[in-house]
Design a protein around this motif. Structure first.
Motif, mmCIF file in Angstrom:
data_model
loop_
_atom_site.group_PDB
_atom_site.id
_atom_site.type_symbol
_atom_site.label_atom_id
_atom_site.label_comp_id
_atom_site.label_asym_id
_atom_site.label_seq_id
_atom_site.Cartn_x
_atom_site.Cartn_y
_atom_site.Cartn_z
ATOM 1 N N TRP A 1 0.813 -1.166 0.000
ATOM 2 C CA TRP A 1 -0.008 -0.102 0.100
ATOM 3 C C TRP A 1 0.869 1.381 0.051
ATOM 4 O O TRP A 1 2.008 1.217 0.665
ATOM 5 C CB TRP A 1 -0.752 -0.045 1.241
ATOM 6 C CG TRP A 1 -1.743 -0.955 1.223
ATOM 7 C CD1 TRP A 1 -1.722 -2.298 2.057
ATOM 8 C CD2 TRP A 1 -2.971 -1.508 0.503
ATOM 9 N NE1 TRP A 1 -2.802 -3.199 1.668
ATOM 10 C CE2 TRP A 1 -3.428 -2.919 0.739
ATOM 11 C CE3 TRP A 1 -3.766 -0.515 -0.565
ATOM 12 C CZ2 TRP A 1 -4.711 -3.260 0.357
ATOM 13 C CZ3 TRP A 1 -4.849 -1.367 -0.763
ATOM 14 C CH2 TRP A 1 -5.310 -2.624 -0.693
ATOM 15 N N GLU B 1 -3.358 5.278 0.905
ATOM 16 C CA GLU B 1 -3.970 4.134 1.414
ATOM 17 C C GLU B 1 -3.775 3.744 2.562
ATOM 18 O O GLU B 1 -4.829 3.471 3.445
ATOM 19 C CB GLU B 1 -3.667 3.055 0.204
ATOM 20 C CG GLU B 1 -4.148 3.248 -1.110
ATOM 21 C CD GLU B 1 -3.525 2.466 -1.973
ATOM 22 O OE1 GLU B 1 -4.121 2.069 -3.206
ATOM 23 O OE2 GLU B 1 -2.503 1.967 -2.076
ATOM 24 N N GLY C 1 -8.010 -4.601 3.367
ATOM 25 C CA GLY C 1 -8.005 -3.529 2.326
ATOM 26 C C GLY C 1 -9.299 -3.044 2.054
ATOM 27 O O GLY C 1 -10.363 -3.129 2.903
#
Length: 333
Positions: free
Chosen positions: A90, A94, A256
């Motif tokens: 990431w 993010e 995520g």
């Protein structure tokens, strides 16, 4: 899902594991064969009294209508979730968003924990916690995930994991794991903790304490370049030193915009391939048992019970791998 458990001195590949196991996917194979023979690890413990919990196991459907229209829903509610093949690295924007939702997950877990007392049902805890999540503009991730019917998971005493909140009232001496995942701004955050209800016995205190230490030890292992399997090795060593063991089937996972994804994080001796890289985010969530490792799934397709009705405890954080110390994204404030 491939599995890489260690059976005695033999490391099991996906091929020879599947030939000896009784199931491999929580919603597929488990429904066909509900008794899992995952290499028992029986430890004799002093006798203690606690309530054995056996839910009715009835299949329930999630009621998404309890979620207001203005709350953004995760893609799997619409059958559109995409799971990556490989673990994701990431970037900073993010990571910031995932950290934000993880803070809310922790805040929610603390709130849910404050509701625990003798005489309160897990269904009441679920209802209040769902409203707490919605009040923060977030979605309770478990609701509707693969058909799960409630907003949180509550696993009491001999329920190893994925307990569905119901009308049973908590009793003094129970231990309960509450598992929270929330979805906000396109990302999930996940954490859990095992709590005592009123006065609990010394064995229960030890079980919870060892579980929390296993979580700490597993997280301390995490660093760029370290093999995933080292997490399980470190946890296994601490469990054995305390004459306890982990439930091998229950693994951590990448997280995520998807709820569960790669990598798989085992909390036992294992041969899972690959190494951690800075920027990866996943959960570490050992489930520790007092005696046997055998588990079975009820007809509802979710609730996992220990075969010998021994108690388990579980603890979970979502973490970020770095080049130095790991960052616990769901750490207490």
């Amino acid at each position: 899902m491939n599995h890489y458990f260690c059976a005695g001195k033999q490391m099991l590949s996906p091929q020879n594991y599947l030939s000896r196991s009784y199931g491999c996917k929580i919603l597929d194979s488990i429904k066909v064969r509900r008794n899992f023979s995952f290499w028992p690890w029986t430890r004799k413990q002093p006798p203690v009294e606690f309530s054995i919990v056996i839910p009715d196991g009835k299949v329930q459907k999630p009621d998404i209508s309890v979620i207001p229209d203005y709350i953004p829903k995760p893609p799997y509610i619409f059958g559109k979730e995409e799971i990556p093949i490989d673990p994701i690295i990431w970037d900073e924007p993010e990571i910031s968003k995932i950290h934000s939702v993880c803070k809310l997950a922790r805040k929610t877990l603390d709130y849910a924990g404050s509701l625990i007392m003798s005489g309160v049902s897990t269904e009441e805890i679920d209802d209040h916690t769902r409203e707490f999540i919605l009040s923060h503009g977030a979605y309770p991730s478990p609701l509707g995930f693969n058909g799960f019917p409630k907003s949180i998971s509550c696993s009491v005493n001999n329920v190893a994991a994925h307990g569905i909140p119901d009308a049973r009232q908590l009793q003094d001496g129970d231990i309960i794991n509450i598992d929270i995942t929330v979805f906000l701004n396109g990302f999930h955050g996940d954490c859990s903790q095992t709590f005592g209800v009123g006065k609990i016995d010394e064995q229960a205190k030890k079980l919870i304490s060892v579980t929390n230490k296993c979580l700490d030890i597993g997280i301390e292992t995490c660093k760029d370049g370290v093999a995933y399997r080292n997490i399980g090795s470190a946890i296994d060593k601490h469990c054995k030193a305390n004459k306890l063991a982990t439930i091998q089937y229950l693994v951590g996972h990448g997280i995520g915009p998807f709820f569960h994804g790669p990598p798989d994080i085992y909390h036992c001796l294992n041969s899972y391939p690959g190494r951690m890289k800075a920027g990866m985010i996943f959960t570490v969530e050992p489930c520790v048992t007092e005696r046997g490792r055998l588990i079975r799934c009820l007809d509802d397709g979710f609730t996992l019970l220990t075969q010998d009705y021994c108690r388990t405890a579980q603890a979970e954080h979502t973490i970020l791998v770095t080049h130095s110390k790991p960052v616990i994204l769901t750490a207490e404030s």
